[in-house]
Design a protein around this motif. Sequence first.
Motif, PDB file in Angstrom:
ATOM      1  N   MET A   1      25.276  24.343  43.765  1.00 39.51           N
ATOM      2  CA  MET A   1      26.250  24.951  42.847  1.00 39.51           C
ATOM      3  C   MET A   1      27.634  24.899  43.476  1.00 39.51           C
ATOM      4  N   ALA A   2      28.620  24.535  42.697  1.00 37.18           N
ATOM      5  CA  ALA A   2      29.986  24.433  43.205  1.00 37.18           C
ATOM      6  C   ALA A   2      30.512  25.805  43.593  1.00 37.18           C
ATOM      7  N   LYS A   3      31.353  25.839  44.606  1.00 34.04           N
ATOM      8  CA  LYS A   3      31.959  27.079  45.024  1.00 34.04           C
ATOM      9  C   LYS A   3      32.858  27.624  43.926  1.00 34.04           C
ATOM     10  N   VAL A   4      32.868  28.935  43.795  1.00 32.05           N
ATOM     11  CA  VAL A   4      33.692  29.612  42.807  1.00 32.05           C
ATOM     12  C   VAL A   4      34.657  30.530  43.531  1.00 32.05           C
ATOM     13  N   ALA A   5      35.922  30.508  43.131  1.00 37.83           N
ATOM     14  CA  ALA A   5      36.919  31.396  43.733  1.00 37.83           C
ATOM     15  C   ALA A   5      36.805  32.779  43.111  1.00 37.83           C
ATOM     16  N   ARG A   6      36.692  33.789  43.962  1.00 37.44           N
ATOM     17  CA  ARG A   6      36.516  35.180  43.498  1.00 37.44           C
ATOM     18  C   ARG A   6      37.884  35.858  43.424  1.00 37.44           C
ATOM     19  N   PHE A   7      38.177  36.433  42.262  1.00 38.44           N
ATOM     20  CA  PHE A   7      39.497  37.010  42.003  1.00 38.44           C
ATOM     21  C   PHE A   7      39.442  38.513  41.802  1.00 38.44           C
ATOM     22  N   GLY A   8      40.534  39.160  42.201  1.00 44.87           N
ATOM     23  CA  GLY A   8      40.833  40.519  41.791  1.00 44.87           C
ATOM     24  C   GLY A   8      42.109  40.481  40.962  1.00 44.87           C
ATOM     25  N   LEU A   9      42.211  41.370  39.993  1.00 42.23           N
ATOM     26  CA  LEU A   9      43.378  41.441  39.115  1.00 42.23           C
ATOM     27  C   LEU A   9      44.156  42.719  39.394  1.00 42.23           C
ATOM     28  N   VAL A  10      45.470  42.583  39.585  1.00 44.27           N
ATOM     29  CA  VAL A  10      46.347  43.734  39.785  1.00 44.27           C
ATOM     30  C   VAL A  10      47.223  43.882  38.550  1.00 44.27           C
ATOM     31  N   GLY A  11      47.004  44.961  37.797  1.00 43.06           N
ATOM     32  CA  GLY A  11      47.777  45.200  36.580  1.00 43.06           C
ATOM     33  C   GLY A  11      46.967  44.874  35.347  1.00 43.06           C
ATOM     34  N   CYS A  12      46.683  45.889  34.533  1.00 43.09           N
ATOM     35  CA  CYS A  12      45.829  45.694  33.358  1.00 43.09           C
ATOM     36  C   CYS A  12      46.569  45.981  32.053  1.00 43.09           C
ATOM     37  N   GLY A  13      47.876  45.710  32.051  1.00 45.01           N
ATOM     38  CA  GLY A  13      48.660  45.793  30.822  1.00 45.01           C
ATOM     39  C   GLY A  13      48.481  44.544  29.990  1.00 45.01           C
ATOM     40  N   GLY A  14      49.462  44.255  29.137  1.00 44.85           N
ATOM     41  CA  GLY A  14      49.339  43.124  28.224  1.00 44.85           C
ATOM     42  C   GLY A  14      49.129  41.804  28.924  1.00 44.85           C
ATOM     43  N   ILE A  15      50.020  41.450  29.855  1.00 51.65           N
ATOM     44  CA  ILE A  15      49.900  40.163  30.533  1.00 51.65           C
ATOM     45  C   ILE A  15      48.719  40.171  31.493  1.00 51.65           C
ATOM     46  N   GLY A  16      48.386  41.341  32.048  1.00 53.62           N
ATOM     47  CA  GLY A  16      47.217  41.435  32.917  1.00 53.62           C
ATOM     48  C   GLY A  16      45.938  41.120  32.175  1.00 53.62           C
ATOM     49  N   ASN A  17      45.834  41.593  30.937  1.00 54.39           N
ATOM     50  CA  ASN A  17      44.648  41.285  30.151  1.00 54.39           C
ATOM     51  C   ASN A  17      44.609  39.822  29.736  1.00 54.39           C
ATOM     52  N   THR A  18      45.791  39.201  29.597  1.00 52.79           N
ATOM     53  CA  THR A  18      45.821  37.753  29.392  1.00 52.79           C
ATOM     54  C   THR A  18      45.211  37.037  30.593  1.00 52.79           C
ATOM     55  N   HIS A  19      45.562  37.497  31.809  1.00 52.86           N
ATOM     56  CA  HIS A  19      44.987  36.910  33.022  1.00 52.86           C
ATOM     57  C   HIS A  19      43.476  37.139  33.058  1.00 52.86           C
ATOM     58  N   ALA A  20      43.043  38.341  32.700  1.00 52.71           N
ATOM     59  CA  ALA A  20      41.610  38.639  32.716  1.00 52.71           C
ATOM     60  C   ALA A  20      40.862  37.735  31.741  1.00 52.71           C
ATOM     61  N   ASP A  21      41.405  37.570  30.533  1.00 53.60           N
ATOM     62  CA  ASP A  21      40.774  36.694  29.544  1.00 53.60           C
ATOM     63  C   ASP A  21      40.751  35.253  30.040  1.00 53.60           C
ATOM     64  N   ALA A  22      41.843  34.826  30.683  1.00 54.74           N
ATOM     65  CA  ALA A  22      41.912  33.459  31.190  1.00 54.74           C
ATOM     66  C   ALA A  22      40.857  33.226  32.268  1.00 54.74           C
ATOM     67  N   LEU A  23      40.750  34.142  33.208  1.00 55.95           N
ATOM     68  CA  LEU A  23      39.758  34.001  34.279  1.00 55.95           C
ATOM     69  C   LEU A  23      38.342  34.009  33.724  1.00 55.95           C
ATOM     70  N   ALA A  24      38.100  34.824  32.696  1.00 57.51           N
ATOM     71  CA  ALA A  24      36.762  34.905  32.111  1.00 57.51           C
ATOM     72  C   ALA A  24      36.322  33.592  31.480  1.00 57.51           C
ATOM     73  N   SER A  25      37.291  32.738  31.139  1.00 49.98           N
ATOM     74  CA  SER A  25      36.967  31.468  30.480  1.00 49.98           C
ATOM     75  C   SER A  25      36.660  30.351  31.473  1.00 49.98           C
ATOM     76  N   LEU A  26      36.806  30.613  32.763  1.00 53.09           N
ATOM     77  CA  LEU A  26      36.718  29.550  33.766  1.00 53.09           C
ATOM     78  C   LEU A  26      35.359  29.512  34.457  1.00 53.09           C
ATOM     79  N   GLY A  27      34.923  28.286  34.753  1.00 52.69           N
ATOM     80  CA  GLY A  27      33.753  28.116  35.591  1.00 52.69           C
ATOM     81  C   GLY A  27      34.083  28.063  37.061  1.00 52.69           C
ATOM     82  N   GLU A  28      35.370  27.813  37.372  1.00 54.14           N
ATOM     83  CA  GLU A  28      35.803  27.664  38.763  1.00 54.14           C
ATOM     84  C   GLU A  28      36.207  28.990  39.396  1.00 54.14           C
ATOM     85  N   ALA A  29      36.246  30.055  38.588  1.00 59.23           N
ATOM     86  CA  ALA A  29      36.701  31.349  39.081  1.00 59.23           C
ATOM     87  C   ALA A  29      35.818  32.457  38.530  1.00 59.23           C
TER      88      ALA A  29
END
Length: 367
Positions: A1-29
């Motif tokens: 299995m390919a390595k996956v980069a593990r992320f933490g998110l700082v800030g859960c406002g509007g743009i933060g939730n955009t980042h969360a949604d973006a990360l959720a769509s990735l197989g690499e993260a």
Amino acid sequence: MAKVARFGLVGCGGIGNTHADALASLGEAELLAVCDVDIRRARETAEKHGLKHAFASAEEMLDAVEVDAITVATDHKHHFAPAMAALRRGVNVIVEKPMTTSLDEAYTLLETAKARGVTLGGVFQRRFFPAALRMREAIESGRIGRVAVAECIALLGRDREYFARDAWRGTWKGEGGGALMNQAIHMIDMLLWMVGVPTEVYGRWATLKHGEYIDVEDSSCAVVSFGNGALATITVTTTQESIAQAPGFRLAVHGTAGNSVGLSEFPELTQAITDQWPFDPPETVNGWVVAEGGRPGFPAFHSDQLRDFALAIIENREPLVTGLQAFRALEVIKGVYLSEARRRPISLPMSAEDRAEADRLTSGEPP
């Protein structure tokens, strides 16, 4: 299995939730944890994405959860502290624009990342628009000849309601600037990416419409000189009637071979289209415009950027948007503010003394 980069998110406002949604769509993260000073908001984001970990601070998150990277999506003033906390722990960091509100803080992030041997990147997701990648390739391959001049334009609409959303908006102390810092920085980064390394900026700014409720600029014009001899103009305003009706972002680059390439984003927040392209038949270009025009700008291109950053970590390479490049976009903007105060051009990169003065002028603190 390919390595996956593990992320933490700082800030859960509007743009933060955009980042969360973006990360959720990735197989690499993989998004493992989130944090926000409003713990309720952090828990809501964690619940939405099925996460076990929600914290009230970046330090708590970094101490409790092992991550490879964090993405910082707070308001401008609070980019520096979590980024530094991660870099000091040897964790890779990608930061929303602007990197910080302070040049000295941004410079410290660069130096710390270098010293710790970790990757620092900035969020400029518009670089991943197909029109932008197509334009960059044409310039890089020499199809327009030597770059001669460029036009960087942001004709945008903001109103009282926009600035009233958060106390930090429209203030030097909270935002570090106005139309340049919050909106036009996207296209200023794109300009530098297309044209080269800036060596001088001469600019002016004014507050012409929103002065009753903001103390930062809503309009600005500047001239930028580059190390390769090219020249560019920057024209910025947020005085248009509305986001939907404003002309939006536009960038055009003209070369010595007699060819020009350009892109435009109208309305703002949709995917940009190619609007100058001499290399293919009109019907081909029109096909691109039809396919790309009007498509949403969020979160697909944040996904593309966060995928690139995850792969940069996995492959041990630089991301498409480096920390240094994010710093240079900030430095051009701070250079405009310093140029206004001194009424003369500002050399880039700035000296430590010039960085300090530019930061003081835009801090919102008494002289």
